[in-house]
Each structure stands twice: as structure tokens, then as C-alpha cells.
Design an enzyme around this catalytic site. Sequence first.
Site, PDB file in Angstrom:
ATOM      1  N   HIS A  24       0.829  -1.211   0.000  1.00 43.58           N
ATOM      2  CA  HIS A  24       0.000   0.000   0.000  1.00 43.58           C
ATOM      3  C   HIS A  24       0.859   1.255   0.000  1.00 43.58           C
ATOM      4  O   HIS A  24       2.087   1.182  -0.087  1.00 43.58           O
ATOM      5  CB  HIS A  24      -0.916   0.000   1.230  1.00 43.58           C
ATOM      6  N   GLU A  33       3.196  -0.358   3.940  1.00 41.10           N
ATOM      7  CA  GLU A  33       2.907   1.002   3.487  1.00 41.10           C
ATOM      8  C   GLU A  33       4.241   1.553   2.993  1.00 41.10           C
ATOM      9  O   GLU A  33       5.209   1.620   3.750  1.00 41.10           O
ATOM     10  CB  GLU A  33       2.378   1.847   4.652  1.00 41.10           C
TER      11      GLU A  33
HETATM   12 ZN   LIG Z   1      -4.057   1.352   1.096  1.00 38.65          ZN
END
Ligand SMILES: [Zn+2]
Length: 459
Positions: free
Chosen positions: A216, A308
Site C-alpha cells: 500500500h 505502506e
Molecule cells: Zn491502502
Amino acid sequence: MSDLLSAFLRLLLLFKLVAPVTFRHHRYDDLVRTLYKVRNQCPDVTRVYSIGRSVRGRQLYVLEFSDDPGTHEPLEPEFKYVGNMHGNEVLGRELLLQLAEFLCEEFRNQNPRILRLIHDTRIHILPSMNPDGYEVAAAQGPYMSGYLVGRNNANGVDLNRNFPDLNTYFYYNEKYGGPNHHLPLPDNWKSQVEPETRAVIQWIRSFNFVLSANLHGGAVVANYPYDKSLEHRSRSSHHSSNSPTPDDKLFQKLAKVYSYAHGWMYQGWNCGDYFPDGITNGASWYSLSKGMQDFNYLHTNCFEITLELSCNKFPRQEELQREWLGNREALIQFLEQVHQGIKGMVLDENYNNLTGAVISVSGINHDVTPGEQGDYFRLLLPGTYTVTATAPGFDPQTVSVTVGPAEPTLVNFYLKKSKAQVYPMRRTPSGEQAARVKVLSRPSRKKDPGMKKPHRGPA
Ligand SMILES: [Zn+2]
């Protein structure tokens, strides 16, 4: 061949040799071309397959790397990377395409580390789980005014809030007794989820994945389960509390492997946030329900973390090379983590497959099951463990195992048919799995397959 043509070809070859790898954003057609290009460049160790279609009918393509593509080889673990689940978080998509090209190139260069990885692992790469959302975000480009444009799929659904919620079962079972592994899907799950989610669930049910990461953007941190906190219902979505799995130490280590191999994630200060060691428990950051990583852990044998990877969800093209260099080693090292703990076969005395076998580790309330060919994988940190294999109708077998820091320890189980009488089996919310566990005279944890279905979640 004319002189002109041969001069042109030589020039082309020269250009190919000296030209730097091009870093660019790939629209859908470009992505598909790139996957097939890798497939054609490394035909012996790759395969492209689709796990289904998006709402708008785009194929969800996976590129597989293996020394025997398309086949599960016993004792060779299955690994997956998933990118671009949020359509506007595009770095993971580009990194996974770079990774695919890198693996192929280094395989062709006979890089021993990559040769070994491909020889010992079956690697599945899904660069985009949400190709429809991506096209919406890409039409806007890197200088987006709408931060969330393209995040959801074409039906406007956030795919990382779309998986069946198994945490509720789990929290109930924690309180009243019951398993926290291989929790069953609701009967009507297919009609409750989006096409992309459905495709991914069918995918992760049809391979015995061992380790996985979901890529992400919007922060820089390695996030591990659980994402959903116990207090989720009574709290707002922020300031949640730590919600560890029984495999918490292992998950922390997996997350640290990524953050410390990454160019700057481990430093902790990124995008205006601070995460010690560059890692966080999902729920202690903010609680989210129906996420993919919790689903992997509670429904399958797969350990998944969420990475992330960039403050800016849609980085400019010029930043891609720096991002690739910052993530390359981490992507490889995380992949190598699939080779740790214990693995082996669970068979009967005559080397036949068993139905319903379960591998339990004393002190960790999370069991794993073997795949269709009887091989199992249990990620574990270095240490000494008491491991038990069980199967209905067979005597359980318990061994003490020492796990080292590098190679997985091979532990095979050959179970003898039980002479004891057959215990009655009852149907339970966790289905067959829990009933199987009941047959065993197990030394440790109490598991009561006769538990009642939770009314509406934990009391
Ligand atoms: Zn995301």
C-alpha cells in the site's frame, strides 16, 4: 543484410545494453505487456495466469516464478505479493513489476541468490488487485487533487474493508474457547464481497500460501496483524489498542526484516508519523475491520503483513527509481523469510495422504494444516518447540524440534491408525477442522469444538 540494417541492429543492441532500466507508471495494457514480456524472457521459470476479473472486466493477472511453473512441488513453499489493492496507491504495483523484471534478469545472469530463490520457492506476484481503481487514479495522474480518487473498486467499495469478518469469531473463541485458525467462511460469502475480493479469496484458498505481503501507500511502515482491535465496535477508528496474534513475535520479526532491509523505513520517522523500528501492529495504529491480512491469518495458513511504502500515494515518475532501490533488498529478503521454521510431510505409515491433519505448536494457539499433497509449513522463530501432528482416526505424534536461524528444520510425521474407538463428531461453526482436533488426546490447549455459534459477536 544491408549494411544499414546491420548498423541499425548493432545500435539497437548497444542501446539495449547501456540504456538504464526505464521507470514509468504502467497503465493496464502496459502492465499486461510487461508481464508477458517477462514471461517470454524467462519462459522456463514463469507463468502468467488470471485469478478472475475486476468489475470492469479487467483480468487480475498473476505472474508466477518457479522452477516448475504451474505445479506445486511438495516441500516447496508458496509465496505471494499483492499490489495496488487501493487503486490510487500505485507504488506497490510499480515495485512488483520491477521485481518481476529483476527476478527474470538475475535468473538469466545466473545470480546464485536468485537462482536458489526460484529453485526453492513458488512465487506469485499480483501487481494490481484493483486495476479499475488504478485507471481512475492514473487518469488524474501524480498531481492529484482528490486524495482518495481511485482508491475503491468500480463499485465504490474499499477492497481492504471487504473481506468476511472472521475476527468476531476469533474474539469470541478467545474468550470462550475454540480455534483461531481456519475459521469458516459465512455460507453466503460470495454474494457479500466484490468480484476482486472473491477472486483473491478463491485464489488464496486454492494454494497453500505460507507467507505474503500486501503493498500500500500513504505512510511508510510495515504493519502486522491484527488490524482489527477487540474494542473496534465501541471505539472510534483511531487511538486503538494493540491487538496481537498468537504469532506476535514472529510477525514483528517479519515486519522488521522488511523495515531494516528497506532504505529508510526502519528509521521510523516518515510522512510526519513515528513508528519505532518502522513497524506497527495494525490495530494499535488504527483499527480496521474486514481487512485482507487478518483474513489470511484467520482463514488460511498464510501469514500476511501490509506494507505502506510511500508518503505520496501516487509518486512522480522520477521518484520510482529511488523507491525501487530503497525497496529492492527488502522485497527479496522478505521473500526469503518463507524458508524458516519447520516443514515436512504428514502421512500415514504407508506414506498415504491423510485427511484433516493438523500441526500444532505447544504454546502458540494457531495451527496449520498440510496442503493437498501432505506437506506442511510452519513459520517459527529460532528456538525449541513441542510440535504435534494429529489426524482423525490416527494416534497423534509429538516431537521436540529445534529451529535454527536459517534453513527450515525438516520434520516428517507418519501417523499410525488409532486403535481407540471413534469419538462422535459434532458439527461446529468452525466446521471439520475443529471436529478433527477433538479426536486427539492433546496435552495442551483446551479446544471445544462443541462450542455454540456466537450470537452476534462477542458479548
Ligand atoms: Zn491502502
